[in-house]
Scaffold this active site. Structure first.
Site, PDB file in Angstrom:
ATOM      1  N   VAL A 182       0.792  -1.282   0.176  1.00  0.00           N
ATOM      2  CA  VAL A 182       0.083  -0.161   0.192  1.00  0.00           C
ATOM      3  C   VAL A 182       0.770   1.255   0.109  1.00  0.00           C
ATOM      4  O   VAL A 182       1.899   1.311   0.461  1.00  0.00           O
ATOM      5  CB  VAL A 182      -1.143  -0.076   1.184  1.00  0.00           C
ATOM      6  CG1 VAL A 182      -0.195  -0.104   2.560  1.00  0.00           C
ATOM      7  CG2 VAL A 182      -1.856   1.220   1.398  1.00  0.00           C
ATOM      8  N   CYS A 183       0.253   2.214  -0.674  1.00  0.00           N
ATOM      9  CA  CYS A 183       0.803   3.848  -0.476  1.00  0.00           C
ATOM     10  C   CYS A 183      -0.470   4.455  -0.557  1.00  0.00           C
ATOM     11  O   CYS A 183      -1.358   4.231   0.037  1.00  0.00           O
ATOM     12  CB  CYS A 183       1.774   3.970  -1.858  1.00  0.00           C
ATOM     13  SG  CYS A 183       0.763   4.175  -3.344  1.00  0.00           S
ATOM     14  N   ARG A 184      -0.007   5.854  -0.950  1.00  0.00           N
ATOM     15  CA  ARG A 184      -1.252   6.944  -0.582  1.00  0.00           C
ATOM     16  C   ARG A 184      -2.246   6.508  -1.587  1.00  0.00           C
ATOM     17  O   ARG A 184      -3.453   6.433  -1.148  1.00  0.00           O
ATOM     18  CB  ARG A 184      -0.728   8.264  -0.817  1.00  0.00           C
ATOM     19  CG  ARG A 184      -1.696   9.298  -0.752  1.00  0.00           C
ATOM     20  CD  ARG A 184      -1.147  10.768  -0.712  1.00  0.00           C
ATOM     21  NE  ARG A 184      -2.182  11.580  -0.449  1.00  0.00           N
ATOM     22  CZ  ARG A 184      -2.908  12.119  -1.203  1.00  0.00           C
ATOM     23  NH1 ARG A 184      -3.000  11.709  -2.546  1.00  0.00           N
ATOM     24  NH2 ARG A 184      -3.871  13.034  -0.785  1.00  0.00           N
ATOM     25  N   MET A 190      -3.933   3.996   0.659  1.00  0.00           N
ATOM     26  CA  MET A 190      -4.694   4.480   1.899  1.00  0.00           C
ATOM     27  C   MET A 190      -5.821   5.316   1.700  1.00  0.00           C
ATOM     28  O   MET A 190      -6.595   5.428   2.676  1.00  0.00           O
ATOM     29  CB  MET A 190      -3.615   5.139   2.639  1.00  0.00           C
ATOM     30  CG  MET A 190      -2.535   4.126   3.308  1.00  0.00           C
ATOM     31  SD  MET A 190      -3.479   2.786   4.425  1.00  0.00           S
ATOM     32  CE  MET A 190      -4.047   3.827   5.763  1.00  0.00           C
ATOM     33  N   GLY A 232      -1.879   4.077  -4.665  1.00  0.00           N
ATOM     34  CA  GLY A 232      -1.750   2.996  -5.513  1.00  0.00           C
ATOM     35  C   GLY A 232      -0.754   2.932  -6.491  1.00  0.00           C
ATOM     36  O   GLY A 232      -0.413   1.933  -7.088  1.00  0.00           O
TER      37      GLY A 232
END
Length: 112
Positions: free
Chosen positions: A62-64, A91, A66
């Protein structure tokens, strides 16, 4: 490099409870808010820390939003991992789905 739509993904509401959630955002993003059981490993550190990522069980990256996590999933697939998926929408999608979040700075958790 693979594009975001060419890696396996999973929606925020479909992440298995037992999944290893690998958060590849930067330190300030992590501190602002993350999933309670996530493991933090900034994207640029993944190659050097590859042995810390499980080779069995579900690994959800996961990141901010995708994009960075999709790049990490592509890297892990190229490294022979077949148990990794991208958290579609990152996220931001996690927060929209009402999934639990905590912060490291004592404030209300948020996606930075």
């Amino acid at each position: 490099m693979f594009g975001r739509n060419q890696v396996p993904g999973v929606g925020a509401d479909e992440v298995p409870a037992e999944a290893y959630l690998l958060d590849v955002r930067e330190d300030d993003e992590w501190a602002a808010g993350h999933a309670p059981d996530a493991r933090h490993m900034p994207m640029h550190t993944v190659p050097a820390r590859l042995d810390e990522i499980p080779t069995d069980g579900d690994v959800v990256v996961v990141c901010r939003s995708g994009g960075r996590s999709a790049q990490v999933v592509a890297y892990l697939l190229a490294a022979g991992r077949d148990n990794v998926r991208n958290l579609d929408g990152g996220m931001m999608a996690w927060a929209r789905a009402g999934r639990p979040m905590i912060s490291e700075d004592g404030g209300a958790p948020q996606v930075a």
